[in-house]
Design a protein around this motif. Sequence first.
Motif, PDB file in Angstrom:
ATOM      1  N   MET A   1       0.847  -1.200   0.000  1.00  0.00           N
ATOM      2  CA  MET A   1       0.000   0.000   0.000  1.00  0.00           C
ATOM      3  C   MET A   1       0.882   1.250   0.000  1.00  0.00           C
ATOM      4  N   LYS A   2       0.523   2.251  -0.814  1.00  0.00           N
ATOM      5  CA  LYS A   2       1.297   3.488  -0.906  1.00  0.00           C
ATOM      6  C   LYS A   2       1.260   4.243   0.417  1.00  0.00           C
ATOM      7  N   LYS A   3       2.425   4.750   0.821  1.00  0.00           N
ATOM      8  CA  LYS A   3       2.492   5.531   2.044  1.00  0.00           C
ATOM      9  C   LYS A   3       1.752   6.854   1.866  1.00  0.00           C
ATOM     10  N   PRO A   4       1.013   7.300   2.864  1.00  0.00           N
ATOM     11  CA  PRO A   4       0.419   8.642   2.787  1.00  0.00           C
ATOM     12  C   PRO A   4       1.519   9.682   2.621  1.00  0.00           C
ATOM     13  N   ARG A   5       1.298  10.658   1.756  1.00  0.00           N
ATOM     14  CA  ARG A   5       2.285  11.707   1.506  1.00  0.00           C
ATOM     15  C   ARG A   5       1.782  12.993   2.166  1.00  0.00           C
ATOM     16  N   ILE A   6       2.464  13.405   3.220  1.00  0.00           N
ATOM     17  CA  ILE A   6       2.012  14.536   4.024  1.00  0.00           C
ATOM     18  C   ILE A   6       3.075  15.631   4.031  1.00  0.00           C
ATOM     19  N   THR A   7       2.645  16.856   3.729  1.00  0.00           N
ATOM     20  CA  THR A   7       3.531  18.015   3.821  1.00  0.00           C
ATOM     21  C   THR A   7       3.119  18.841   5.027  1.00  0.00           C
ATOM     22  N   VAL A   8       4.065  19.035   5.927  1.00  0.00           N
ATOM     23  CA  VAL A   8       3.848  19.860   7.113  1.00  0.00           C
ATOM     24  C   VAL A   8       4.608  21.169   6.913  1.00  0.00           C
ATOM     25  N   ILE A   9       3.929  22.281   7.107  1.00  0.00           N
ATOM     26  CA  ILE A   9       4.566  23.595   7.031  1.00  0.00           C
ATOM     27  C   ILE A   9       4.421  24.225   8.403  1.00  0.00           C
ATOM     28  N   GLY A  10       5.549  24.397   9.090  1.00  0.00           N
ATOM     29  CA  GLY A  10       5.406  24.901  10.453  1.00  0.00           C
ATOM     30  C   GLY A  10       6.707  25.089  11.195  1.00  0.00           C
ATOM     31  N   SER A  11       6.587  25.202  12.495  1.00  0.00           N
ATOM     32  CA  SER A  11       7.687  25.603  13.370  1.00  0.00           C
ATOM     33  C   SER A  11       8.593  24.438  13.734  1.00  0.00           C
ATOM     34  N   ILE A  12       9.848  24.800  13.992  1.00  0.00           N
ATOM     35  CA  ILE A  12      10.853  23.856  14.469  1.00  0.00           C
ATOM     36  C   ILE A  12      11.528  24.519  15.670  1.00  0.00           C
ATOM     37  N   ASN A  13      11.378  23.939  16.843  1.00  0.00           N
ATOM     38  CA  ASN A  13      11.898  24.532  18.071  1.00  0.00           C
ATOM     39  C   ASN A  13      12.727  23.531  18.852  1.00  0.00           C
ATOM     40  N   MET A  14      13.543  24.057  19.742  1.00  0.00           N
ATOM     41  CA  MET A  14      14.112  23.224  20.796  1.00  0.00           C
ATOM     42  C   MET A  14      13.330  23.524  22.066  1.00  0.00           C
ATOM     43  N   SER A 145       0.407  35.036   7.326  1.00  0.00           N
ATOM     44  CA  SER A 145       0.352  35.218   5.870  1.00  0.00           C
ATOM     45  C   SER A 145       0.857  33.968   5.146  1.00  0.00           C
ATOM     46  N   SER A 146       1.788  33.258   5.749  1.00  0.00           N
ATOM     47  CA  SER A 146       2.325  32.032   5.148  1.00  0.00           C
ATOM     48  C   SER A 146       1.323  30.888   5.248  1.00  0.00           C
ATOM     49  N   VAL A 147       0.586  30.849   6.353  1.00  0.00           N
ATOM     50  CA  VAL A 147      -0.460  29.836   6.520  1.00  0.00           C
ATOM     51  C   VAL A 147      -1.548  30.032   5.464  1.00  0.00           C
ATOM     52  N   LEU A 148      -1.910  31.286   5.230  1.00  0.00           N
ATOM     53  CA  LEU A 148      -2.915  31.590   4.212  1.00  0.00           C
ATOM     54  C   LEU A 148      -2.410  31.234   2.818  1.00  0.00           C
ATOM     55  N   GLU A 149      -1.147  31.538   2.528  1.00  0.00           N
ATOM     56  CA  GLU A 149      -0.554  31.202   1.227  1.00  0.00           C
ATOM     57  C   GLU A 149      -0.570  29.688   1.006  1.00  0.00           C
ATOM     58  N   ALA A 150      -0.210  28.925   2.023  1.00  0.00           N
ATOM     59  CA  ALA A 150      -0.197  27.471   1.909  1.00  0.00           C
ATOM     60  C   ALA A 150      -1.597  26.921   1.661  1.00  0.00           C
ATOM     61  N   THR A 151      -2.583  27.504   2.347  1.00  0.00           N
ATOM     62  CA  THR A 151      -3.973  27.060   2.183  1.00  0.00           C
ATOM     63  C   THR A 151      -4.465  27.337   0.767  1.00  0.00           C
ATOM     64  N   GLU A 152      -4.140  28.513   0.246  1.00  0.00           N
ATOM     65  CA  GLU A 152      -4.575  28.870  -1.106  1.00  0.00           C
ATOM     66  C   GLU A 152      -3.912  27.973  -2.161  1.00  0.00           C
ATOM     67  N   LEU A 153      -2.643  27.648  -1.966  1.00  0.00           N
ATOM     68  CA  LEU A 153      -1.954  26.763  -2.903  1.00  0.00           C
ATOM     69  C   LEU A 153      -2.526  25.348  -2.836  1.00  0.00           C
ATOM     70  N   ALA A 154      -2.821  24.875  -1.634  1.00  0.00           N
ATOM     71  CA  ALA A 154      -3.408  23.542  -1.487  1.00  0.00           C
ATOM     72  C   ALA A 154      -4.779  23.488  -2.154  1.00  0.00           C
ATOM     73  N   GLN A 155      -5.581  24.525  -1.963  1.00  0.00           N
ATOM     74  CA  GLN A 155      -6.901  24.568  -2.596  1.00  0.00           C
ATOM     75  C   GLN A 155      -6.773  24.578  -4.117  1.00  0.00           C
ATOM     76  N   LYS A 156      -5.787  25.307  -4.623  1.00  0.00           N
ATOM     77  CA  LYS A 156      -5.523  25.362  -6.071  1.00  0.00           C
ATOM     78  C   LYS A 156      -5.281  23.966  -6.642  1.00  0.00           C
ATOM     79  N   HIS A 157      -4.620  23.100  -5.862  1.00  0.00           N
ATOM     80  CA  HIS A 157      -4.267  21.757  -6.333  1.00  0.00           C
ATOM     81  C   HIS A 157      -5.178  20.676  -5.739  1.00  0.00           C
ATOM     82  N   ASN A 158      -6.307  21.094  -5.149  1.00  0.00           N
ATOM     83  CA  ASN A 158      -7.294  20.160  -4.585  1.00  0.00           C
ATOM     84  C   ASN A 158      -6.693  19.230  -3.535  1.00  0.00           C
ATOM     85  N   VAL A 159      -5.824  19.787  -2.697  1.00  0.00           N
ATOM     86  CA  VAL A 159      -5.208  19.029  -1.608  1.00  0.00           C
ATOM     87  C   VAL A 159      -5.868  19.448  -0.293  1.00  0.00           C
TER      88      VAL A 159
END
Length: 297
Positions: A1-14, A145-159
Amino acid sequence: MKKPRITVIGSINMDLVTKTSTVPKVGETVIGESYFTIPGGKGANQAVAAARLGAEVTLIGCVGDDTFGGELKRHLAQQEVSTDYIKTISDTSTGIAAITLSEGDNSIIVVPGANNFVTPEVVKHHEHLIAKSDIVLLQLEIPLSSVLEATELAQKHNVPVILNPAPIQNLPKDLVLQVDYMTPNEHEQEMLLSNSELSAAELSQIKEKCIVTQGSKGVKLYQTEEQLIPSYPVEAVDSTGAGDSFNGALAVSLSKGMSLQEACQFANAVGALSVTKLGAQAGMPTLEEVEKFMSAY
């Protein structure tokens, strides 16, 4: 079975974690029990949670050119999260979260650092990754603004997009109407639904997108009717990252074609297991551990 392909856009902290039996009042000094540095950040946490469950995960984010930045990138690679699109920002510190643990609960102060450099231009540059994703997973520890940009791009590609609206803030109408799922806690949901710019019909639409996390009580859905998906009883050691574990698991299960109810049940199990160990990412279970845990019920 194909692995789910997930893109996470977000923070990286210690995460800089102090464990204490007594939380100091203003102006007070207390002796703590122990101190740890642990990889964290909502974006990184959710990416690791999804990777542990067998997904193919790409994380888009930024770290500073300091010791923490290099350490975090190495750690994410060890967790089988793709770090090819994590940018190192010169003369900038990596994001940190100062966490105080006491009596099984936590309080957190986040300093974003390099996370502020996850700009709309960075997101746009990685449109090809979003386009080939099964799900895009977002939070609010990078510029809005980056969260909104990511959402608009995902909607553009039906993701489909899952937005974890934390830490909560006033969100633009376009964003909350475009995302497919939102995973607020009860306080965050209350703030989302208090937006005076939204009509009654829009508020109803947003409420139906909400998967409201309620800790040990489970999660509440509002599809055709209000529904509670109960959690699993466990003894909590550290609740840090439980919500991130839930979100990563939700992304994986929905990518596999589970119904929303099934996905929430699976994600509840992941969230429950995550609180039985110390540390946000250290406590995140593997798929095998989750399946074994759920079979016991």
